[in-house]
Design an enzyme around this catalytic site. Structure first.
Site, PDB file in Angstrom:
ATOM      1  N   ASP A  36       0.813  -1.220   0.000  1.00 53.17           N
ATOM      2  CA  ASP A  36       0.000   0.000   0.000  1.00 53.17           C
ATOM      3  C   ASP A  36       0.848   1.273   0.000  1.00 53.17           C
ATOM      4  OD1 ASP A  36       0.823  -0.447   2.528  1.00 53.17           O
ATOM      5  OD2 ASP A  36      -1.174  -0.471   3.445  1.00 53.17           O
ATOM      6  N   HIS A 240      24.356   7.738 -18.662  1.00 55.96           N
ATOM      7  CA  HIS A 240      23.222   7.801 -17.728  1.00 55.96           C
ATOM      8  C   HIS A 240      23.560   7.139 -16.397  1.00 55.96           C
ATOM      9  CE1 HIS A 240      20.322   8.478 -21.330  1.00 55.96           C
ATOM     10  NE2 HIS A 240      20.905   9.582 -20.929  1.00 55.96           N
ATOM     11  N   ASP A 257      25.214  15.979 -13.207  1.00 57.85           N
ATOM     12  CA  ASP A 257      24.104  16.391 -14.078  1.00 57.85           C
ATOM     13  C   ASP A 257      22.858  16.303 -13.203  1.00 57.85           C
ATOM     14  OD1 ASP A 257      22.106  16.701 -15.960  1.00 57.85           O
ATOM     15  OD2 ASP A 257      22.996  15.330 -17.420  1.00 57.85           O
ATOM     16  N   ASP A 268      18.016  21.660 -15.976  1.00 58.78           N
ATOM     17  CA  ASP A 268      18.873  20.548 -16.405  1.00 58.78           C
ATOM     18  C   ASP A 268      20.288  21.097 -16.578  1.00 58.78           C
ATOM     19  OD1 ASP A 268      19.943  18.273 -17.503  1.00 58.78           O
ATOM     20  OD2 ASP A 268      18.804  18.354 -19.377  1.00 58.78           O
ATOM     21  N   HIS A 347      26.407  12.033 -28.241  1.00 63.13           N
ATOM     22  CA  HIS A 347      25.032  12.534 -28.122  1.00 63.13           C
ATOM     23  C   HIS A 347      24.914  13.857 -28.867  1.00 63.13           C
ATOM     24  CE1 HIS A 347      26.375  15.460 -25.082  1.00 63.13           C
ATOM     25  NE2 HIS A 347      26.993  14.478 -24.452  1.00 63.13           N
ATOM     26  N   HIS A 351      18.418  19.547 -26.194  1.00 60.91           N
ATOM     27  CA  HIS A 351      17.002  19.184 -26.385  1.00 60.91           C
ATOM     28  C   HIS A 351      16.140  20.323 -25.866  1.00 60.91           C
ATOM     29  CE1 HIS A 351      17.242  18.331 -22.043  1.00 60.91           C
ATOM     30  NE2 HIS A 351      18.378  17.725 -22.322  1.00 60.91           N
ATOM     31  N   HIS A 358      13.268  16.317 -21.150  1.00 64.20           N
ATOM     32  CA  HIS A 358      13.384  16.224 -22.618  1.00 64.20           C
ATOM     33  C   HIS A 358      12.014  16.626 -23.125  1.00 64.20           C
ATOM     34  CE1 HIS A 358      17.005  13.237 -22.527  1.00 64.20           C
ATOM     35  NE2 HIS A 358      17.256  14.392 -21.971  1.00 64.20           N
ATOM     36  N   GLU A 381      24.624  21.358 -24.423  1.00 65.68           N
ATOM     37  CA  GLU A 381      25.390  20.462 -23.561  1.00 65.68           C
ATOM     38  C   GLU A 381      26.385  19.569 -24.297  1.00 65.68           C
ATOM     39  OE1 GLU A 381      23.031  17.150 -21.990  1.00 65.68           O
ATOM     40  OE2 GLU A 381      21.222  18.111 -22.744  1.00 65.68           O
ATOM     41  N   TYR A 385      33.846  12.099 -23.938  1.00 67.07           N
ATOM     42  CA  TYR A 385      33.927  10.946 -23.044  1.00 67.07           C
ATOM     43  C   TYR A 385      34.963   9.996 -23.626  1.00 67.07           C
ATOM     44  CZ  TYR A 385      29.461  13.227 -22.416  1.00 67.07           C
ATOM     45  OH  TYR A 385      28.503  14.186 -22.246  1.00 67.07           O
ATOM     46  N   ARG A 403      31.111  16.999 -19.434  1.00 73.71           N
ATOM     47  CA  ARG A 403      29.965  17.633 -20.107  1.00 73.71           C
ATOM     48  C   ARG A 403      29.720  18.964 -19.417  1.00 73.71           C
ATOM     49  NH1 ARG A 403      26.850  13.726 -20.056  1.00 73.71           N
ATOM     50  NH2 ARG A 403      25.495  14.053 -18.260  1.00 73.71           N
ATOM     51  N   GLU A 405      26.619  21.743 -19.374  1.00 72.83           N
ATOM     52  CA  GLU A 405      25.233  21.894 -19.837  1.00 72.83           C
ATOM     53  C   GLU A 405      24.563  23.103 -19.199  1.00 72.83           C
ATOM     54  OE1 GLU A 405      22.549  18.705 -18.648  1.00 72.83           O
ATOM     55  OE2 GLU A 405      21.199  19.239 -20.294  1.00 72.83           O
TER      56      GLU A 405
END
Ligand code: GLY
Ligand code: MN
Ligand code: MN
Length: 436
Positions: A36, A240, A257, A268, A347, A351, A358, A381, A385, A403, A405
């Site tokens: 619950d 990620h 991040d 972000d 990447h 965005h 996003h 961003e 890497y 990075r 951003e």
């Protein structure tokens, strides 16, 4: 957000739906975590954008020029016992009194009432394929109406995506939305500063995450916009990474991040800085390259330029720099054409940003990259890497992930970086960290 703003949005939507048609959109539902205990409730962004109604088990219906009112809200009836255990909720009276619905009906009566509202409508706009129950019920209801065609009632003959209308609206931010986005950006930037100040070797990544979240919540922003990435050393090469459980070591960089959400609007931000407070030479070289790529990309953010120009600018700077530093070999033009930079920059430049991190909105219109317009918000961003096991580069570069951003508002003059409250130049970062 003021009720008047939700009303303005509904008015615009009603105009776009057009007389003789109908639009439906459901709320998010409660997700069980175990037994619950539920996951924290987060309203569906589209539904909230139109209603400002923050409850589950609701469905909004919009019918342009309906005599008894154009906005109908199905929701939970007020239940005293539920209010005692879980807190208050609007009920049918609250839906009309506080949320400006023209009519409110119990969500439990949806199947009895909604088919009647669909009768004699030509087109149904709804978020196709997002809620299988609604997808299924809608077709059942339409079939049921069709079976009564001999009585002269007509069933809708066209289903249309509500997203197309709604997401174009959400792409351009109003002053009210920008106020919330600036707040999310300001608190998140300050949290990154706190994290830089708290950082030292021997701490664990989760302890830095705690600094960030502590600052968000202390400032009234209880939700993160997405799971925070706190990645020391080579962990930063996992895009990620959210495990956040390694020990921080002098000599490594830390990539963070993280962003908070303010009344359903996201920030972000990514910053990368040395755990010891001083960059090593190779880190400095790669960091400055990423920063230069970000500067070049930002120069391409102004009305009339297209969405992909910023990305192209970042690719050019990064590829050129990687050749100069010896991480790529060959002619810059050919390396770009062959996408060789993708082994280190896999990447895109960013965005849309808004209620969702996003955010919604098409990046191409009629197969062409979209032109930027004042009122759009996006992230910029770039990153590099270098995998720890990358055999074809000098050892000194291996395991470095960087990075940078920021969140950027397109203005009529060009752009404004709304996350500039957290430093990003090498000198500023080192000064901030060494002042602790
Ligand atoms: N934090 C997710 C992203 O940067 O896109
Ligand atoms: Mn982002
Ligand atoms: Mn991010």
């Amino acid at each position: 957000m003021k009720q008047s703003e939700f009303k303005k949005r509904r008015k615009k939507l009603l105009q776009r739906i057009g007389k003789g048609n109908i639009a439906l959109i459901g709320s998010a539902s409660i997700q069980t975590r175990n037994r619950d205990v539920d996951f924290p409730f987060r309203q569906d962004s589209d539904f909230y954008y139109l209603t400002g109604f923050n409850e589950p088990d609701a469905l909004a219906v919009f019918i342009p020029e309906r005599e008894q009112g154009e906005y109908i809200l199905f929701c939970r009836e007020f239940d005293e016992k539920k209010a005692l255990w879980e807190g208050t909720h609007a009920g049918l009276e609250g839906a009309t009194a506080h949320y400006d619905a023209n009519d409110a009906f119990p969500i439990d009566d949806l199947a009895d009432i909604l088919p009647g509202l669909l009768e004699n409508k030509a087109k149904v706009f709804y978020p196709m394929g997002r809620n299988s129950e609604l997808d299924h019920n809608l077709l059942e209801w339409i079939n049921h109406i069709r079976s009564q065609s001999r009585t002269g009632i007509t069933a809708p003959s066209e289903l249309s995506s509500l997203d197309v209308i709604l997401h174009e609206m959400r792409l351009l931010k109003s002053p009210g939305e920008l106020k919330l986005m600036r707040r999310a950006a300001e608190v998140s930037a300050a949290a990154h500063v706190k994290a830089m100040q708290a950082c030292k070797a021997g701490l664990f990544e989760y302890q830095i995450e705690a600094e960030l979240v502590h600052h968000f919540i202390q400032n009234g922003l209880r939700a993160v916009a997405y799971p925070s990435i706190v990645a020391g050393g080579k962990n930063a090469c996992t895009l990620h990474y959210t495990e956040n459980k390694s020990k921080l070591k002098n000599g490594d960089l830390l990539l963070i991040d993280a962003g908070a959400e303010c009344d359903h609007y996201a920030a972000d931000i990514t910053r990368t800085f040395p755990i010891s407070g001083s960059f090593t030479d190779p880190q400095k070289q790669l960091y400055q390259l990423v920063l230069d790529a970000q500067t070049a990309a930002l120069e391409q953010i102004k009305p009339g330029l297209h969405w992909n120009q910023a990305h192209d600018a970042s690719v050019e700077v990064l590829t050129k720099g990687l050749v100069e530093l010896g991480l790529l070999k060959g002619k810059v033009k050919k390396l770009i054409k062959d996408e060789k930079y993708k082994q280190f920059y896999m990447h895109r430049i960013g965005h849309w940003l808004g209620m969702d991190v996003h955010d919604v909105g098409d990046y191409k219109v009629n197969q062409e990259w979209r032109l930027l317009e004042a009122g759009m918000v996006l992230t910029v961003e770039p990153g590099l890497y270098i995998p720890a096991d990358c055999k074809n580069v000098d050892e000194k570069w291996r395991g470095i992930g960087i990075r940078i951003e920021d969140d950027v508002l397109v203005t009529s003059q060009g752009h404004e970086v709304i996350t500039s409250g957290v430093p990003k130049s090498i000198t500023e970062i080192e000064a901030l960290m060494q002042a602790v």
